[in-house]
Structures are given as C-alpha cells and as structure tokens.
Design a protein around this motif. Sequence first.
Motif, mmCIF file in Angstrom:
data_model
loop_
_atom_site.group_PDB
_atom_site.id
_atom_site.type_symbol
_atom_site.label_atom_id
_atom_site.label_comp_id
_atom_site.label_asym_id
_atom_site.label_seq_id
_atom_site.Cartn_x
_atom_site.Cartn_y
_atom_site.Cartn_z
ATOM 1 N N GLY A 172 31.216 -2.645 -67.174
ATOM 2 C CA GLY A 172 31.770 -3.652 -66.233
ATOM 3 C C GLY A 172 30.558 -4.732 -65.525
ATOM 4 O O GLY A 172 30.598 -5.351 -64.519
ATOM 5 N N LYS A 173 29.338 -4.526 -66.093
ATOM 6 C CA LYS A 173 28.206 -5.266 -65.876
ATOM 7 C C LYS A 173 28.325 -6.724 -65.395
ATOM 8 O O LYS A 173 28.001 -7.219 -64.439
ATOM 9 N N ARG A 174 28.886 -7.230 -66.409
ATOM 10 C CA ARG A 174 29.035 -8.828 -66.271
ATOM 11 C C ARG A 174 30.362 -9.254 -65.069
ATOM 12 O O ARG A 174 30.409 -10.391 -64.821
ATOM 13 N N PHE A 175 31.016 -8.447 -64.695
ATOM 14 C CA PHE A 175 32.068 -8.731 -63.746
ATOM 15 C C PHE A 175 31.479 -8.301 -62.485
ATOM 16 O O PHE A 175 32.485 -8.683 -61.421
ATOM 17 N N TYR A 176 30.733 -7.420 -62.238
ATOM 18 C CA TYR A 176 30.334 -7.241 -60.867
ATOM 19 C C TYR A 176 29.920 -8.333 -60.007
ATOM 20 O O TYR A 176 29.216 -9.363 -60.537
ATOM 21 N N ARG A 177 29.820 -7.999 -58.558
ATOM 22 C CA ARG A 177 29.337 -9.046 -57.749
ATOM 23 C C ARG A 177 27.937 -8.298 -57.098
ATOM 24 O O ARG A 177 28.111 -7.137 -56.911
ATOM 25 N N TYR A 178 26.779 -9.164 -57.097
ATOM 26 C CA TYR A 178 25.378 -8.561 -56.919
ATOM 27 C C TYR A 178 24.934 -9.047 -55.511
ATOM 28 O O TYR A 178 25.128 -10.143 -55.291
ATOM 29 N N ARG A 179 24.281 -8.141 -54.785
ATOM 30 C CA ARG A 179 23.527 -8.888 -53.650
ATOM 31 C C ARG A 179 22.181 -8.098 -53.865
ATOM 32 O O ARG A 179 21.631 -7.382 -54.149
ATOM 33 N N LEU A 180 21.195 -9.333 -54.073
ATOM 34 C CA LEU A 180 19.766 -9.355 -54.259
ATOM 35 C C LEU A 180 19.079 -8.641 -53.055
ATOM 36 O O LEU A 180 19.455 -8.728 -52.129
ATOM 37 N N PRO A 181 18.080 -7.652 -53.538
ATOM 38 C CA PRO A 181 17.375 -7.107 -52.472
ATOM 39 C C PRO A 181 16.403 -8.048 -51.822
ATOM 40 O O PRO A 181 16.017 -9.217 -52.406
ATOM 41 N N GLU A 182 16.375 -8.021 -50.394
ATOM 42 C CA GLU A 182 15.563 -8.916 -49.646
ATOM 43 C C GLU A 182 14.342 -8.092 -48.869
ATOM 44 O O GLU A 182 13.868 -8.795 -48.114
ATOM 45 N N GLY A 183 13.801 -7.490 -49.623
ATOM 46 C CA GLY A 183 12.570 -6.740 -48.800
ATOM 47 C C GLY A 183 12.758 -5.801 -48.011
ATOM 48 O O GLY A 183 14.212 -5.473 -47.782
ATOM 49 N N SER A 184 12.119 -4.880 -47.218
ATOM 50 C CA SER A 184 12.161 -3.591 -46.382
ATOM 51 C C SER A 184 13.087 -4.232 -45.417
ATOM 52 O O SER A 184 12.538 -5.411 -44.525
ATOM 53 N N PRO A 185 14.054 -3.563 -45.132
ATOM 54 C CA PRO A 185 15.104 -3.988 -43.906
ATOM 55 C C PRO A 185 14.319 -3.595 -42.598
ATOM 56 O O PRO A 185 14.749 -4.014 -41.486
ATOM 57 N N LEU A 186 13.350 -2.723 -42.743
ATOM 58 C CA LEU A 186 12.649 -2.225 -41.622
ATOM 59 C C LEU A 186 11.569 -3.214 -40.795
ATOM 60 O O LEU A 186 11.258 -3.334 -39.674
ATOM 61 N N THR A 187 11.257 -4.119 -41.894
ATOM 62 C CA THR A 187 10.152 -5.145 -41.217
ATOM 63 C C THR A 187 10.526 -6.092 -40.358
ATOM 64 O O THR A 187 9.865 -6.268 -39.266
ATOM 65 N N PRO A 188 11.754 -6.867 -40.558
ATOM 66 C CA PRO A 188 11.995 -7.645 -39.592
ATOM 67 C C PRO A 188 12.442 -6.902 -38.238
ATOM 68 O O PRO A 188 12.271 -7.477 -36.891
ATOM 69 N N MET A 189 12.959 -5.645 -38.167
ATOM 70 C CA MET A 189 12.991 -4.861 -37.051
ATOM 71 C C MET A 189 11.818 -4.648 -36.140
ATOM 72 O O MET A 189 11.686 -4.724 -35.024
ATOM 73 N N LEU A 190 10.696 -4.343 -37.015
ATOM 74 C CA LEU A 190 9.308 -4.154 -36.530
ATOM 75 C C LEU A 190 8.699 -5.736 -35.888
ATOM 76 O O LEU A 190 8.064 -5.533 -34.748
ATOM 77 N N HIS A 191 9.164 -6.645 -36.623
ATOM 78 C CA HIS A 191 8.562 -7.802 -35.941
ATOM 79 C C HIS A 191 9.321 -8.090 -34.478
ATOM 80 O O HIS A 191 8.864 -8.448 -33.534
ATOM 81 N N VAL A 192 10.830 -7.759 -34.452
ATOM 82 C CA VAL A 192 11.420 -7.883 -33.223
ATOM 83 C C VAL A 192 10.785 -7.206 -31.989
ATOM 84 O O VAL A 192 10.451 -7.537 -30.914
ATOM 85 N N LEU A 193 10.549 -6.091 -32.463
ATOM 86 C CA LEU A 193 9.875 -4.953 -31.496
ATOM 87 C C LEU A 193 8.369 -5.485 -31.002
ATOM 88 O O LEU A 193 8.215 -5.450 -29.677
ATOM 89 N N VAL A 194 7.822 -6.042 -31.917
ATOM 90 C CA VAL A 194 6.448 -6.451 -31.498
ATOM 91 C C VAL A 194 6.493 -7.588 -30.710
ATOM 92 O O VAL A 194 5.777 -7.756 -29.602
ATOM 93 N N ALA A 195 7.349 -8.544 -30.916
ATOM 94 C CA ALA A 195 7.499 -9.650 -30.332
ATOM 95 C C ALA A 195 8.079 -9.512 -28.940
ATOM 96 O O ALA A 195 7.678 -10.164 -27.922
#
Length: 505
Positions: free
Chosen positions: A151-174
């Motif tokens: 089913g590879k050509r029929f799937y919907r894909y979500r591309l990885p966006e890097g570590s999801p933890l980094t933006p949270m660390l940005h918020v905490l530091v800011a």
Amino acid sequence: MMPLLGGFLADAYFGRFFMVLISSIIYLMGLSLLTMSELVPSLKPCEIVTCEKPKKLHAVFFFLGIYMISIATGGHKPSLESFGADQFDEDHSKERKQKMSYFNWWSTGLCCGLLLGVTVIVYIQDEVSWAAADIALTVIMAISIIIFLSGKRFYRYRLPEGSPLTPMLHVLVAAITKRKLPHPSDPALLYEVPKSQKVHMRLLCHTNKLSFLDKAAIIEDREKGSTDEQQSPWRLATVTRVEELKLVLNTFPIWFTTLAFGLCVAQASTFFLKQGSTMNRKIWNGFEIPPASIYSLAAIGLIITVCIYDRILVPILRKRTGNERGINILQRIGIGMVFSVLSMATAALVEKKRLGVVNKEILQGGHTGTVSMSVFWLVPQFMIIGIGDGFTLIGLQEYFYDQVPDNMRSLGIALYLSVIGVSNFVSSLLITIVDHLSSKGGNKSWFGKDLNHSRLDKFYWLLAAINVVNLCAYIFIAKRYSYKSVQKRAVVAVSSDDDAVAVMA
C-alpha cells in the motif's frame, strides 16, 4: 518503555512509515533467530528431550532474538498506530468522524490477533512444538510486511520535522528569560506564526492556563523591527509553540492518574492467569484449556464493548450531547476506571471462594494438583477488566494521539504505552512492599510460597481501594482540563457527487 525512544525517532528523524518498516524487519530478524534456536541442531538447547541446562550458544541466540523483538516493538507499536490515524484528514468532516472510530477498530483488530496468539499459537506450542509456533509467527510477520509495503503508494505521509522537544525547550528558555516582563493586557498582542508559514502547520488558540509560559511570546521593543529570520527562537516563541508545551504539561497529571488502572491491567496477565492454572480447566472429552488461553476472555470483553460502544452508544450519545465523539475522551477514560474497581472487587470475591475450596480439598483433604472449582469462575473478572479496557485503554490511545502537538503523535502513542509499562514496574514494587509489610511481626505474608498459601484476595481489595482514591483524583483533574483548541479555518471538500461541503477544522 522502548516505544518512548521509537516514537521520538519516528517523529523527529525517520518518519512513521520508515520507522514501521525498519522495526518490522528487525522484528522479523528476531523471530527468525528464535526459530533458528529451536530448529538448527547446533543451536538447540540440548541434545536430549529433557535437559537441566541449555547450551550457551542457544541462550545467546534466544535472548538476542527476544531483545531484537523488544527493540522492534518500541518502534513498531507507536509508529504503526499513529501512521494509521494519519490516513484520515481532520479537515474533512466525514474522515474526522471515521478517525474517531479508528482507535476502536484498531484495538479490535489487535485483540483478534491476541485471541489467535493465546489460543491457536499457544495450542501449537503445547501440543506440537515451540519450533512450529515460532515458524508460524515468522511467516505471519513476513506476510504482514509484504501487505504493508503493497500500500506504499496509497498512503498519506507526514514528514519528520526534527526533534519535537527542541521547540518546547525554546519556549521554556524564552519564558524564563522574560520572567520579569508584565503580561500584555490583550493575548492578541502575543507573537504568532507569520501568514507566510500558516500553510505548514495548524495554529492553536491561546489559553489562560500556565500563563507564565505566555511570556515567551511577548514581543520586546527591540524585536518589533526584526524580520522573522532575525528572531531568535530562544528569546521569542509563537503562541502555537507555547500552547504545544502547555498541551504536553497538561498530559502529565492524566498520565499519573491512569497508572492505577494499569495496575489492574497488570494483574490480568499475571495473577489472574496464576489463579486459572490452579483451577479445573477441563471442558469436554478431557480437553484442558492452556492457562495462557484464559486471557482471551479479556480480549473478548474488549471486542464486545467496542462493537456496542461504536455502533450503538456513540450514535445515540451524539444526538443527545451534540458531541461528535458522543462523550469526551476523559469521560470515556473515567468510565473504564469504574470497571477496574469492579474487576478487582470481583476478583477478590472469587479468590476468597477459591481459597475456601483449597482449604477443604488440599490443605485438609490432602488432594494434590488443581482444585475442582471451574476456571469459568474467572469469567466475570476477565470480562469486566476487558470492558474497562474498551473504555480506558482505547480512550488513552485517542487522548495521547489527539491532545499532543501534531508533530509528536508517535511519541504521544508511546506515552499511552508507557502507562502499561510503568504500571507493571509499579505493580512489582507494590507486591514487594506489601510482602514486606504483611510479613512483619511474624505474620503470614499475603504472598506465600504458592497461590494456595497466599491471600491474593486481600491484595485485590487493596487495588480496588487504591483505584477508588485514584478515581476521585482523576475526576478532580479531568473537570479542570482544557482540551486542545485549533484555530478555525474554512476548507472546501468536494464529494464524489460534486457537492461542495464547507468544513470547519
């Protein structure tokens, strides 16, 4: 606990599809090693039928296979479930409703596999050989990989966006950096994603909870003339990023208050089965149910619950409450917690009766082996915990997928799986503590040399009491919980009959 690592890698680097594929291959390799350890003459545990100590080479291949399966499960479980949910478009009204049923039918399919595993596979292990069972599992896994790839050509894909933890660390530091700044009088003054980037992500609405974190989105005077590229994420975060951190922090109290339910689930695959192994398991013509197969009752309870809930209760509740889900996710989880209390209370009563039969037939009557009490006395406690699973466990899957940021949904499913994993550790710790405390002062421990010399009924009552107290704490937290709120945007979806339908996401 491995899904926490696997879910993170899927969201951050590999993507869910490739994590499923990589994990499946490792899984297949682990099953192949197990099969080899039973079939290859030089890798077999012994040269004779019964042996006291296996060969070291056999142990190496066996444990290597087991650990490869464990590692593979860590990537396979969270990634496959979240990848399946990704196939539904949340901006399309029909697909959004289908997605709400997805977790119900995912769990139903999983339980059907479980039923086959604890009946057919266990029967092959007992009556044919472990090697035959390993071959069957290896072939099934190989076929499943082929089906998945088809089913590879029929799937919907979500591309990885890097570590999801980094933006949270940005918020905490800011937020810490700007801790002395006053809150703006209007939340609209807080910084949000520029229009040019709005197509890449769903924006979240501002909430008043954990307002300290809002300071990360305050625009300082020196930042007002800066372009988007000049803004440092360590000093200025968007409202959406701030709300994503709030979402993750809000899941922790729910996670902690569901551990008590996990304690009850842990008993179903341990002490419930041990109870069954001491009871009369014969049904007809001398056929004896394997102890592991008794667990199928919990799976049957879940399947029945899901079918009734999804096909009968949800449509009725939708009309009465106006909620697309029928009831909200946390209400569903709470209902399952009530059943966990009932399951432990039922298990305590059944165990009390079993101990009475043990005292009469074994301790006083001198009988050896299993007692005459039928294993079907365990049906109520297994079915009730299965019903609880149909509400709480599936509710947790939906909760941790839906209420975390979009870019960490595999990690969200991993958080659900960690509830079960950590609960097993807590269960072991609780047993150790209870064993120590109950044996103080020369008293008889609740956990004796075997089940017939134990007081498992008291332990079940303890778990019931813990779950009652925990349920009160859960209700307190759930009533004050704020659900994820996505900014509305109009989307036009054209159906097969060319009718344009406006959907509000």
